[in-house]
Design an enzyme around this catalytic site. Sequence first.
Site, PDB file in Angstrom:
ATOM      1  N   CYS A  93      77.807  67.484  30.811  1.00 37.26           N
ATOM      2  CA  CYS A  93      78.618  66.742  29.859  1.00 37.26           C
ATOM      3  C   CYS A  93      77.812  66.429  28.595  1.00 37.26           C
ATOM      4  CB  CYS A  93      79.221  65.478  30.472  1.00 37.26           C
ATOM      5  SG  CYS A  93      80.641  64.878  29.515  1.00 37.26           S
ATOM      6  N   ASP A 139      78.963  56.720  33.562  1.00 40.36           N
ATOM      7  CA  ASP A 139      80.072  55.891  33.069  1.00 40.36           C
ATOM      8  C   ASP A 139      80.111  54.572  33.817  1.00 40.36           C
ATOM      9  OD1 ASP A 139      80.910  58.869  32.559  1.00 40.36           O
ATOM     10  OD2 ASP A 139      82.015  57.626  31.139  1.00 40.36           O
TER      11      ASP A 139
HETATM   12  P1  RI2 Z   1      76.574  58.186  27.147  1.00 41.58           P
HETATM   13  C1  RI2 Z   1      80.966  60.479  29.162  1.00 41.58           C
HETATM   14  O1  RI2 Z   1      82.325  60.295  29.490  1.00 41.58           O
HETATM   15  C2  RI2 Z   1      80.275  61.434  30.121  1.00 41.58           C
HETATM   16  O2  RI2 Z   1      80.713  61.288  31.466  1.00 41.58           O
HETATM   17  C3  RI2 Z   1      78.849  60.989  29.933  1.00 41.58           C
HETATM   18  O3  RI2 Z   1      77.991  61.441  30.960  1.00 41.58           O
HETATM   19  C4  RI2 Z   1      79.019  59.478  29.927  1.00 41.58           C
HETATM   20  O4  RI2 Z   1      80.213  59.249  29.185  1.00 41.58           O
HETATM   21  C5  RI2 Z   1      77.873  58.683  29.381  1.00 41.58           C
HETATM   22  O5  RI2 Z   1      77.629  59.024  28.037  1.00 41.58           O
HETATM   23  P2  RI2 Z   1      83.540  60.866  28.531  1.00 41.58           P
HETATM   24  O6  RI2 Z   1      83.814  59.758  27.516  1.00 41.58           O
HETATM   25  O7  RI2 Z   1      77.012  56.747  27.152  1.00 41.58           O
HETATM   26  O8  RI2 Z   1      83.139  62.164  27.928  1.00 41.58           O
HETATM   27  O9  RI2 Z   1      75.214  58.358  27.785  1.00 41.58           O
HETATM   28  O10 RI2 Z   1      84.711  61.007  29.479  1.00 41.58           O
HETATM   29  O11 RI2 Z   1      76.663  58.817  25.774  1.00 41.58           O
END
Ligand code: RI2
Length: 310
Positions: free
Chosen positions: A125, A194
């Site tokens: 991701c 998350d």
């Molecule tokens: P940071 C994201 O969720 C991903 O799952 C990623 O690993 C997590 O948030 C943490 O991201 P989405 O918003 O806070 O893409 O480390 O569903 O940037």
Amino acid sequence: MSLAKTAEQIRNMEIRGAGKIAREAAHALLEHADSLPKAGLSEFVFEMNKAADILLATRPTAVSLPNAVRIVLSGMSSASTEDEARILVKNQAEEFIASSNEAVKRIAEICAARIKDGMTVMTHCNSKAALAGIILAKEQGKNISVIATEVRPWNQGRLTIQTLNDHEIPTTYIVDSAVRTFMKEVDLVIVGADAVTVKGAVVNKIGTSQIALAAYEARKNVIVAAETYKFAPKTVLGQHIEIEERPASEVLADDVSAKLPFVTVRNPVFDVTPARYIDVIVTEAGAVPPEAAYTIMRDHLGFDPMQEKL
Ligand code: RI2
């Protein structure tokens, strides 16, 4: 930007990434507090709580959002005047945003210390916290490479490979289902989070648990980069983290689905990696074993289960 607009952008993933969602929510509350006309303390508190509910209704899984809202609004209703409450909210929002950015920097330093010269790191991701560590390791002069996944259906891996490319980090881009095939080339896995439960389980982008299983099988360490506000105190009170399930049309176009009446598309966007597959969770308060989740909630989120309403 209005608070409703920020909420809409969080819902439709124009604003995404658990940390960014939290910072943008704090910023929206700050602006909202500023924009409310003078109408007395109880009206101010009512309007701010209403705004909080709008933000909280956007996406259910990333606990950074409710934690940020709680931190920014804490003590608001005990203020003696409307002005005092407004200043409190604005100050707390600014402090939260600054400390969140600082936390990511600190996490990067600790993650980078775990990335040795010559290592290949797998990431999944698009986690700002995880990427910050990888980028810092490169800036420290380490010769590293990355294997990054595609991340269906939103393809957040594209954002990741753009960032890695911008930092001239050699990167291999793979489809999600190729993770186990490439695990033998990996020295270390670093992902974001998350939410972290009281059991030290990590909720992160769908596919993370498969990567962790493949890493466990291949005896490779999995590091989770997670600010302390990614820890979910409500899990101490017996609540579960809700796993967001997004529209089927993100996976299969509606006109295609319409021709397949016996097919149901499911689109859960997060999964749960149990603590036993995780080496450490790197927070701004240091690298901790997943089993220390409760301590993080108590010492860094000020969570006292005896005081919380069930
Ligand atoms: P940071 C994201 O969720 C991903 O799952 C990623 O690993 C997590 O948030 C943490 O991201 P989405 O918003 O806070 O893409 O480390 O569903 O940037």
